[in-house]
Design a protein around this motif. Structure first.
Motif, PDB file in Angstrom:
ATOM      1  N   LEU A 290      -3.751  -4.567  -9.364  1.00  0.00           N
ATOM      2  CA  LEU A 290      -3.126  -5.719 -10.001  1.00  0.00           C
ATOM      3  C   LEU A 290      -2.862  -6.849  -8.997  1.00  0.00           C
ATOM      4  CD1 LEU A 290      -0.606  -3.811 -12.295  1.00  0.00           C
ATOM      5  CD2 LEU A 290      -2.803  -4.815 -12.940  1.00  0.00           C
ATOM      6  N   LYS A 291      -2.845  -8.070  -9.510  1.00  0.00           N
ATOM      7  CA  LYS A 291      -2.624  -9.247  -8.656  1.00  0.00           C
ATOM      8  C   LYS A 291      -1.291  -9.171  -7.919  1.00  0.00           C
ATOM      9  CE  LYS A 291      -5.225 -12.832 -11.180  1.00  0.00           C
ATOM     10  NZ  LYS A 291      -5.055 -14.072 -11.981  1.00  0.00           N
ATOM     11  N   ASP A 292      -0.240  -8.755  -8.633  1.00  0.00           N
ATOM     12  CA  ASP A 292       1.092  -8.733  -8.030  1.00  0.00           C
ATOM     13  C   ASP A 292       1.489  -7.337  -7.559  1.00  0.00           C
ATOM     14  OD1 ASP A 292       1.441  -7.526 -10.461  1.00  0.00           O
ATOM     15  OD2 ASP A 292       3.239  -8.646 -11.018  1.00  0.00           O
ATOM     16  N   ALA A 293       0.501  -6.538  -7.207  1.00  0.00           N
ATOM     17  CA  ALA A 293       0.778  -5.182  -6.714  1.00  0.00           C
ATOM     18  C   ALA A 293       1.736  -5.236  -5.529  1.00  0.00           C
ATOM     19  CB  ALA A 293      -0.526  -4.508  -6.298  1.00  0.00           C
ATOM     20  N   PRO A 294       2.845  -4.497  -5.573  1.00  0.00           N
ATOM     21  CA  PRO A 294       3.817  -4.504  -4.475  1.00  0.00           C
ATOM     22  C   PRO A 294       3.191  -4.114  -3.132  1.00  0.00           C
ATOM     23  CG  PRO A 294       4.789  -3.508  -6.422  1.00  0.00           C
ATOM     24  CD  PRO A 294       3.327  -3.718  -6.722  1.00  0.00           C
ATOM     25  N   ASN A 295       2.194  -3.231  -3.150  1.00  0.00           N
ATOM     26  CA  ASN A 295       1.498  -2.821  -1.930  1.00  0.00           C
ATOM     27  C   ASN A 295      -0.005  -3.015  -2.118  1.00  0.00           C
ATOM     28  OD1 ASN A 295       3.355  -1.792   0.160  1.00  0.00           O
ATOM     29  ND2 ASN A 295       4.012  -0.402  -1.464  1.00  0.00           N
ATOM     30  N   ARG A 296      -0.395  -4.249  -2.369  1.00  0.00           N
ATOM     31  CA  ARG A 296      -1.779  -4.542  -2.744  1.00  0.00           C
ATOM     32  C   ARG A 296      -2.787  -4.108  -1.670  1.00  0.00           C
ATOM     33  NH1 ARG A 296      -4.979  -7.421  -6.195  1.00  0.00           N
ATOM     34  NH2 ARG A 296      -6.862  -8.294  -5.273  1.00  0.00           N
ATOM     35  N   GLU A 297      -2.519  -4.421  -0.408  1.00  0.00           N
ATOM     36  CA  GLU A 297      -3.472  -4.089   0.663  1.00  0.00           C
ATOM     37  C   GLU A 297      -3.690  -2.576   0.745  1.00  0.00           C
ATOM     38  OE1 GLU A 297      -3.968  -4.712   5.500  1.00  0.00           O
ATOM     39  OE2 GLU A 297      -2.613  -6.021   4.378  1.00  0.00           O
ATOM     40  N   LEU A 298      -2.605  -1.832   0.655  1.00  0.00           N
ATOM     41  CA  LEU A 298      -2.700  -0.374   0.701  1.00  0.00           C
ATOM     42  C   LEU A 298      -3.385   0.158  -0.555  1.00  0.00           C
ATOM     43  CD1 LEU A 298      -1.922   2.042   2.477  1.00  0.00           C
ATOM     44  CD2 LEU A 298       0.244   2.160   1.224  1.00  0.00           C
ATOM     45  N   ALA A 299      -3.124  -0.482  -1.702  1.00  0.00           N
ATOM     46  CA  ALA A 299      -3.750  -0.073  -2.962  1.00  0.00           C
ATOM     47  C   ALA A 299      -5.266  -0.263  -2.910  1.00  0.00           C
ATOM     48  CB  ALA A 299      -3.152  -0.858  -4.121  1.00  0.00           C
ATOM     49  N   ASP A 301      -7.013  -0.068  -0.172  1.00  0.00           N
ATOM     50  CA  ASP A 301      -7.466   1.037   0.681  1.00  0.00           C
ATOM     51  C   ASP A 301      -7.609   2.324  -0.133  1.00  0.00           C
ATOM     52  OD1 ASP A 301      -7.590  -0.486   2.970  1.00  0.00           O
ATOM     53  OD2 ASP A 301      -5.611   0.095   3.706  1.00  0.00           O
ATOM     54  N   TYR A 302      -6.653   2.549  -1.026  1.00  0.00           N
ATOM     55  CA  TYR A 302      -6.708   3.727  -1.895  1.00  0.00           C
ATOM     56  C   TYR A 302      -7.939   3.665  -2.795  1.00  0.00           C
ATOM     57  CZ  TYR A 302      -5.336   6.905  -5.704  1.00  0.00           C
ATOM     58  OH  TYR A 302      -5.313   7.904  -6.653  1.00  0.00           O
ATOM     59  N   LEU A 303      -8.201   2.487  -3.363  1.00  0.00           N
ATOM     60  CA  LEU A 303      -9.372   2.318  -4.230  1.00  0.00           C
ATOM     61  C   LEU A 303     -10.654   2.565  -3.439  1.00  0.00           C
ATOM     62  CD1 LEU A 303     -10.721   1.545  -6.866  1.00  0.00           C
ATOM     63  CD2 LEU A 303     -10.416  -0.865  -6.258  1.00  0.00           C
ATOM     64  N   LYS A 304     -10.705   2.082  -2.218  1.00  0.00           N
ATOM     65  CA  LYS A 304     -11.862   2.313  -1.359  1.00  0.00           C
ATOM     66  C   LYS A 304     -12.053   3.809  -1.110  1.00  0.00           C
ATOM     67  CE  LYS A 304     -13.784   1.066   3.172  1.00  0.00           C
ATOM     68  NZ  LYS A 304     -13.552   0.305   4.434  1.00  0.00           N
ATOM     69  N   PHE A 305     -10.956   4.515  -0.905  1.00  0.00           N
ATOM     70  CA  PHE A 305     -10.991   5.961  -0.682  1.00  0.00           C
ATOM     71  C   PHE A 305     -11.506   6.677  -1.939  1.00  0.00           C
ATOM     72  CE2 PHE A 305      -9.024  10.193  -0.309  1.00  0.00           C
ATOM     73  CZ  PHE A 305      -9.347  10.525   0.991  1.00  0.00           C
ATOM     74  N   PRO A 333     -12.786  -7.251  -4.175  1.00  0.00           N
ATOM     75  CA  PRO A 333     -12.350  -7.252  -2.770  1.00  0.00           C
ATOM     76  C   PRO A 333     -13.495  -6.893  -1.823  1.00  0.00           C
ATOM     77  CG  PRO A 333     -10.748  -6.098  -4.140  1.00  0.00           C
ATOM     78  CD  PRO A 333     -11.946  -6.357  -5.008  1.00  0.00           C
ATOM     79  N   GLU A 334     -13.533  -7.578  -0.684  1.00  0.00           N
ATOM     80  CA  GLU A 334     -14.580  -7.332   0.309  1.00  0.00           C
ATOM     81  C   GLU A 334     -14.617  -5.872   0.744  1.00  0.00           C
ATOM     82  OE1 GLU A 334     -16.943  -9.249   1.486  1.00  0.00           O
ATOM     83  OE2 GLU A 334     -16.362 -11.002   0.307  1.00  0.00           O
ATOM     84  N   GLU A 335     -13.435  -5.241   0.801  1.00  0.00           N
ATOM     85  CA  GLU A 335     -13.345  -3.879   1.315  1.00  0.00           C
ATOM     86  C   GLU A 335     -14.162  -2.872   0.510  1.00  0.00           C
ATOM     87  OE1 GLU A 335      -9.320  -5.843   2.240  1.00  0.00           O
ATOM     88  OE2 GLU A 335     -10.904  -5.942   0.704  1.00  0.00           O
ATOM     89  N   ILE A 336     -14.422  -3.148  -0.773  1.00  0.00           N
ATOM     90  CA  ILE A 336     -15.127  -2.156  -1.604  1.00  0.00           C
ATOM     91  C   ILE A 336     -16.537  -2.598  -1.998  1.00  0.00           C
ATOM     92  CG2 ILE A 336     -12.942  -1.288  -2.538  1.00  0.00           C
ATOM     93  CD1 ILE A 336     -13.742  -2.682  -5.210  1.00  0.00           C
ATOM     94  N   LYS A 337     -16.947  -3.779  -1.577  1.00  0.00           N
ATOM     95  CA  LYS A 337     -18.260  -4.295  -2.014  1.00  0.00           C
ATOM     96  C   LYS A 337     -19.411  -3.393  -1.599  1.00  0.00           C
ATOM     97  CE  LYS A 337     -17.400  -9.205  -2.758  1.00  0.00           C
ATOM     98  NZ  LYS A 337     -17.678 -10.605  -2.324  1.00  0.00           N
ATOM     99  N   GLY A 338     -19.275  -2.701  -0.485  1.00  0.00           N
ATOM    100  CA  GLY A 338     -20.338  -1.822  -0.025  1.00  0.00           C
ATOM    101  C   GLY A 338     -20.425  -0.517  -0.812  1.00  0.00           C
ATOM    102  N   LEU A 339     -19.441  -0.275  -1.695  1.00  0.00           N
ATOM    103  CA  LEU A 339     -19.408   0.980  -2.437  1.00  0.00           C
ATOM    104  C   LEU A 339     -19.726   0.792  -3.920  1.00  0.00           C
ATOM    105  CD1 LEU A 339     -16.076   2.329  -0.888  1.00  0.00           C
ATOM    106  CD2 LEU A 339     -18.398   3.122  -0.362  1.00  0.00           C
ATOM    107  N   VAL A 340     -19.931  -0.454  -4.349  1.00  0.00           N
ATOM    108  CA  VAL A 340     -20.143  -0.729  -5.765  1.00  0.00           C
ATOM    109  C   VAL A 340     -21.328  -1.676  -5.958  1.00  0.00           C
ATOM    110  CG1 VAL A 340     -17.684  -0.457  -6.301  1.00  0.00           C
ATOM    111  CG2 VAL A 340     -18.591  -2.738  -5.768  1.00  0.00           C
ATOM    112  N   LYS A 341     -21.786  -1.746  -7.189  1.00  0.00           N
ATOM    113  CA  LYS A 341     -22.774  -2.759  -7.567  1.00  0.00           C
ATOM    114  C   LYS A 341     -22.019  -3.870  -8.266  1.00  0.00           C
ATOM    115  CE  LYS A 341     -26.920  -3.463 -10.399  1.00  0.00           C
ATOM    116  NZ  LYS A 341     -27.834  -2.842 -11.391  1.00  0.00           N
TER     117      LYS A 341
END
Length: 345
Positions: A290-299, A301-305, A333-341
């Motif tokens: 979510l846009k207003d995620a309290p811990n967006r950066e960590l979230a 990372d979790y999605l990437k995992f 997010p840039e962090e997950i672009k390598g894992l998705v189409k």
């Protein structure tokens, strides 16, 4: 003067050392402080997300972070409405029907989403179920129609498995050329159909004690395991996770065959809870931060995992098939672009 210079140098060095120590202590405090990732998710994701949370927590700990995963299960429609209607805060929403995200969360609550897993509807039962030795993919609807047989499904207004189960009975009517929806659903509840279009009133009413309706599909699992009900409409992954027997439905009915998408779309349902109309389609799960995620950066990372190899293995162990590759839409997010189409809307 020389002594004074030495004294001043000592004071400056001491100050620098103290500053470094304070910075290190601050960093240690940040690393040691517990960070929480709150996830609203579909009930059918409970087992894989529990295992994923344990693995991610261990992964984060190796990097010096103390992370707590708070999973909150519900029907997927309710998971979304917690954000849109109730104003509850979460970092991640994961649903059993990805279309709920673009319909209800984009653009106000999120600007991207990922399609990541798939499933199909089955008729689950146990050795205690009446006619367990007779039921098969050709006669399941006749067995469920018997006066001494009970069956259940989840609430269409709260849970995709619920509205999918109802649409499966209408697809079965088309496939077998028999009034299966009317016999099982229309004659026993206030859910009704006009042709191939189904209407689910906001408050589902049941006119027989042979049918049980619960908020989410996972609520039905304990009921059937106890022998209190004979059959349930549920996801194949849940049936396998709990060691239930099940009838696998033909591809034109199960919502698990991507080649039958056009056939599925003959049937649709309007939900009284949201006013939204949903077409029958292959079952695909979706997830977003979510846009207003309290811990967006960590979230993120979790999605990437979750989307990485370890996440895929965890889902596989829980009998949940992954899309290959997962498909992402929006401001990914840039962090997950390598894992998705990445695809455009």
């Amino acid at each position: 003067m020389k002594k004074l210079a030495i004294v001043m140098l000592f004071i400056v060095a001491a100050g620098v050392f103290a500053g470094c120590s304070a910075a290190n202590e601050k960093q240690s405090a940040v690393s040691a402080e517990k960070a929480i990732i709150k996830i609203f998710h579909a009930g059918s994701l409970s087992n894989p997300l529990k295992d994923l949370g344990e693995s991610f927590t261990a992964y984060a700990k190796e990097k010096g972070y103390n992370v707590e995963i708070q999973n909150e299960a519900s029907g997927s429609v309710m998971a979304v409405r917690k954000v849109t209607d109730l104003g509850k805060k979460a970092d991640i929403v994961a649903v059993a029907d990805y279309t709920l995200i673009p319909q209800m969360l984009v653009p106000n609550y999120t600007d991207f989403y990922v399609l990541f897993a798939k499933n199909e509807i089955v008729i689950a039962y146990t050795d205690k179920s009446k006619y367990a030795d007779e039921i098969n993919s050709n006669n399941w609807y006749d067995i469920l129609a018997r006066d001494d047989v009970s069956f259940g499904f989840s609430d269409p207004n709260q849970d995709p498995c619920g509205y999918r189960s109802v649409m499966v009975t209408k697809l079965a009517s088309l496939y077998y050329g028999k009034p299966i929806f009317e016999t099982l659903i229309g004659n026993n509840t206030n859910i009704y159909a006009d042709g191939n279009h189904i209407f689910a009133p906001k408050d589902i009413q049941v006119g027989t004690d042979r049918i049980i309706v619960r908020p989410k599909e996972s609520d039905l699992t304990g009921i059937i395991e106890s022998g209190s009900i004979d059959y349930i409409f549920t996801y194949k992954s849940l049936a396998e996770q709990h060691g239930l027997k099940y009838v696998e439905l033909p591809g034109k009915i199960s919502l698990g065959d991507f080649s039958q998408e056009k056939y599925y779309r003959q049937v649709s349902i309007t939900l009284g809870s949201t006013g939204k109309t949903i077409e029958a389609k292959p079952i695909v799960y979706g997830i977003t931060v979510l846009k207003d995620a309290p811990n967006r950066e960590l979230a993120v990372d979790y999605l990437k995992f979750l989307l990485g190899n370890e996440g895929k293995e965890i889902f596989k162990k829980n009998y949940q098939d992954f899309l290959n590759p997962p498909i992402a839409f929006g401001n990914v997010p840039e962090e997950i672009k390598g894992l998705v189409k990445v695809e455009s809307e």
